[in-house]
Design an enzyme around this catalytic site. Structure first.
Site, mmCIF file in Angstrom:
data_model
loop_
_atom_site.group_PDB
_atom_site.id
_atom_site.type_symbol
_atom_site.label_atom_id
_atom_site.label_comp_id
_atom_site.label_asym_id
_atom_site.label_seq_id
_atom_site.Cartn_x
_atom_site.Cartn_y
_atom_site.Cartn_z
ATOM 1 N N ASN A 84 36.018 13.792 38.325
ATOM 2 C CA ASN A 84 35.000 15.599 38.500
ATOM 3 C C ASN A 84 35.025 16.341 37.622
ATOM 4 O O ASN A 84 36.112 16.636 36.992
ATOM 5 C CB ASN A 84 35.260 15.408 40.104
ATOM 6 C CG ASN A 84 33.789 16.513 40.331
ATOM 7 O OD1 ASN A 84 32.730 16.342 40.758
ATOM 8 N ND2 ASN A 84 33.365 17.987 40.188
ATOM 9 N N ARG A 142 -2.713 8.630 2.474
ATOM 10 C CA ARG A 142 -3.098 9.054 3.253
ATOM 11 C C ARG A 142 -2.571 9.887 4.152
ATOM 12 O O ARG A 142 -2.491 10.831 5.253
ATOM 13 C CB ARG A 142 -5.041 8.751 4.108
ATOM 14 C CG ARG A 142 -5.674 8.348 3.277
ATOM 15 C CD ARG A 142 -6.485 7.175 4.110
ATOM 16 N NE ARG A 142 -6.953 8.390 5.756
ATOM 17 C CZ ARG A 142 -7.097 7.882 6.503
ATOM 18 N NH1 ARG A 142 -8.031 6.552 6.646
ATOM 19 N NH2 ARG A 142 -8.255 8.736 7.122
ATOM 20 N N GLY A 187 0.907 -1.404 0.069
ATOM 21 C CA GLY A 187 -0.323 -0.104 -0.146
ATOM 22 C C GLY A 187 0.818 1.009 0.102
ATOM 23 O O GLY A 187 1.614 1.410 0.786
ATOM 24 N N ALA A 235 40.207 26.819 37.354
ATOM 25 C CA ALA A 235 39.212 26.993 37.104
ATOM 26 C C ALA A 235 39.564 27.702 34.882
ATOM 27 O O ALA A 235 40.108 28.200 35.251
ATOM 28 C CB ALA A 235 38.209 28.079 37.481
ATOM 29 N N GLU A 270 -19.079 -8.708 4.409
ATOM 30 C CA GLU A 270 -18.101 -7.337 4.081
ATOM 31 C C GLU A 270 -19.332 -6.318 5.129
ATOM 32 O O GLU A 270 -20.751 -6.818 4.512
ATOM 33 C CB GLU A 270 -18.476 -6.264 2.934
ATOM 34 C CG GLU A 270 -16.516 -7.854 2.724
ATOM 35 C CD GLU A 270 -15.368 -7.340 3.082
ATOM 36 O OE1 GLU A 270 -15.437 -6.190 3.359
ATOM 37 O OE2 GLU A 270 -14.702 -8.158 3.848
ATOM 38 N N LYS A 320 4.454 4.027 4.457
ATOM 39 C CA LYS A 320 3.522 4.133 4.604
ATOM 40 C C LYS A 320 4.275 3.043 6.488
ATOM 41 O O LYS A 320 4.080 3.712 7.660
ATOM 42 C CB LYS A 320 2.046 3.461 4.776
ATOM 43 C CG LYS A 320 1.612 4.024 5.693
ATOM 44 C CD LYS A 320 0.182 3.416 5.870
ATOM 45 C CE LYS A 320 -0.224 1.672 5.373
ATOM 46 N NZ LYS A 320 -1.723 1.596 5.312
ATOM 47 N N ASN A 375 35.954 18.674 20.735
ATOM 48 C CA ASN A 375 36.628 17.241 19.970
ATOM 49 C C ASN A 375 36.424 17.308 18.784
ATOM 50 O O ASN A 375 36.886 16.752 18.084
ATOM 51 C CB ASN A 375 35.581 16.253 20.836
ATOM 52 C CG ASN A 375 33.846 16.583 20.010
ATOM 53 O OD1 ASN A 375 33.503 17.949 20.222
ATOM 54 N ND2 ASN A 375 32.860 15.436 20.104
#
Length: 452
Positions: free
Chosen positions: A361, A17, A13, A407, A156, A24, A370
């Site tokens: 840590n 729709r 199919g 830091a 049906e 699909k 990177n």
């Protein structure tokens, strides 16, 4: 010994729709294409043969299921003709043939197993379909049973007459049929309508002509719900998520607000883990026991060890491998990186293409640089190392075990074990210069305004 099983999946199919360039059956439910869900449901049966019927030009579908063979239905002439297209792949097969539809992703192995079981043995049925009851069946074909509960007739919806309108047992679509007779019966089919279509379930007439039994496996209508629109896709996703959530909770996982958690078909979460609201699990996630996933976290392709804590607002991307008791906190992104036991990155960091040693840590604002525009490079952070806040680690670079990085550093060279390094620009101070700067800027602005 059980008879062998073959599987034919009808997936030709076009799904107009759906209004999509994607076929699909390749639209996903819980991180896996619908067709793949159907095929996965057949695997516990260990089918001797499987074939998927496609229409011309569905190369993407064929590639996605390789090496499972495909057959082409062209032109499209109904479900009976679609199964006939699979004849070459089932040549000589005499066991039970399951005919399924590629847009029914909620089929379960248990349901298929019941269908096959009904065909087995000397008194087995030659034709078995799924049936479910609805108070308002609408457009569904109805199933009529005889006094013994065998399938007598399929009607049906447009053909219903009189009391037949009140029948609530509906045709669920999937079929198990005697493979030794299947293609002989298919060759006898007549076109079902003005479009020249051959209707698969007309085979029931031939089954009765030969005095064979036909049966029905009763199921929840959810099991066989089909998808032919975006709204249907969303409805199927909701039902699948309900199943997946129930499964992990039954396995000992706490979902604090289940309706807000989204899982993938292969999500694994260990016992006594807790998932807070609004978390998303993409494919390939494995979570160990006693893990806490805090709210608004997104995980895909990641492994998390025992007793770890993730989030809130964490993102684990493919290749993230976290050991035991690892902390990855708020607004931290991890990609293709391994964290040793007890390592921590508690907030506002990006760690990609990295090896982070046990107990290390990583301070707030740290990033592993990177990518150089062409290639990705590795950052290695040794066990017990401490990376200060707002640090840039320019890969490839190695921080030794126990090292301390101050830091605000930009680290471009390796740091030895237990060394302390701080890489910052030279401080320059101009006393009182801020006052002069503001006065100068204000005067310039006033002069510009006067000129205009």
């Amino acid at each position: 010994m059980n008879d062998p099983v073959a599987v034919v999946v009808l997936a030709a199919g076009k799904g107009t729709r759906m209004k999509s360039d994607l076929p699909k059956v390749l639209h996903t439910i819980a991180g896996r294409p619908m067709l793949h869900h159907v095929l996965a449901a057949t695997e516990p049966l260990q089918p001797a043969r499987r074939v998927v019927v496609l229409s011309p030009g569905q190369d993407a579908v064929a590639a996605s299921i390789a090496p499972i063979p495909t057959a082409i239905q062209h032109p499209p002439r109904g479900t009976g003709d679609a199964v006939r297209a699979a004849k070459a792949e089932l040549e000589g097969f005499t066991g039970t043939v399951l005919v399924l539809f590629g847009d029914t992703p909620l089929l379960t192995p248990e349901t298929l197993g019941q269908m096959v079981a009904m065909t087995e043995g000397p008194d087995g049925a030659a034709f078995v379909i799924l049936g479910f009851e609805l108070d308002s069946p609408g457009r569904y074909a109805r199933l009529v049973l005889d006094e013994a509960g065998n399938l007598k007739k399929i009607i049906e919806a447009p053909d219903l007459k009189g009391d037949e309108v009140d029948i609530k047992l509906c045709n669920g679509g999937a079929l198990a049929v005697d493979g030794s007779r299947l293609f002989d019966w298919l060759d006898r089919l007549e076109p079902h309508n003005a479009q020249g279509e051959f209707y698969l379930f007309d085979l029931l007439d031939f089954v009765h002509e030969e005095g064979r039994k036909a049966g029905v496996v009763w199921i929840d209508p959810v099991d066989t719900m089909g998808v032919d629109s975006r709204a249907g896709l969303a409805a199927a996703e909701a039902k699948m998520q309900d199943r997946l959530r129930r499964r992990v909770m039954d396995e000992g996982v706490t979902l604090v607000a289940p309706e807000t958690v989204f899982l993938s078909f292969d999500t694994v979460i260990g016992q006594d883990s807790v998932v807070q609201p609004h978390c998303v699990f993409g494919p390939g996630v494995k979570i160990g026991p006693k893990v806490e996933i805090k709210s608004f976290s997104h995980l895909e392709g990641a492994t998390v060890g025992i007793g770890s804590r993730i989030g809130p607002y964490a993102r684990l991307r493919p290749g993230a491998e976290l050991g035991e008791r690892v902390h990855v906190g708020n607004f931290v992104e991890v990609k293709n990186a391994h964290f040793g036991d007890g390592a921590k990155a508690n907030h506002l960091s990006y760690v990609g293409d990295a090896e982070v040693g046990a107990g290390a840590n990583i301070g707030a604002g740290t990033i592993t640089c990177n990518y150089d525009g062409f290639e990705k490079h590795l950052t290695e952070i040794g066990a017990g190392a401490f990376i200060g806040s707002n640090t840039a680690l320019v890969a490839p670079v190695r921080i030794g075990e126990g090292a301390l990085v101050g830091a605000g550093s930009t680290v471009t060279e390796d740091v030895g074990a237990n060394d302390i390094v701080a890489v910052r620009g030279t401080r320059k101070v101009a006393p009182g210069a801020a006052v002069r700067y503001r006065e100068t800027r204000a005067a310039r602005k006033a002069a510009k305004k006067k000129d205009t």
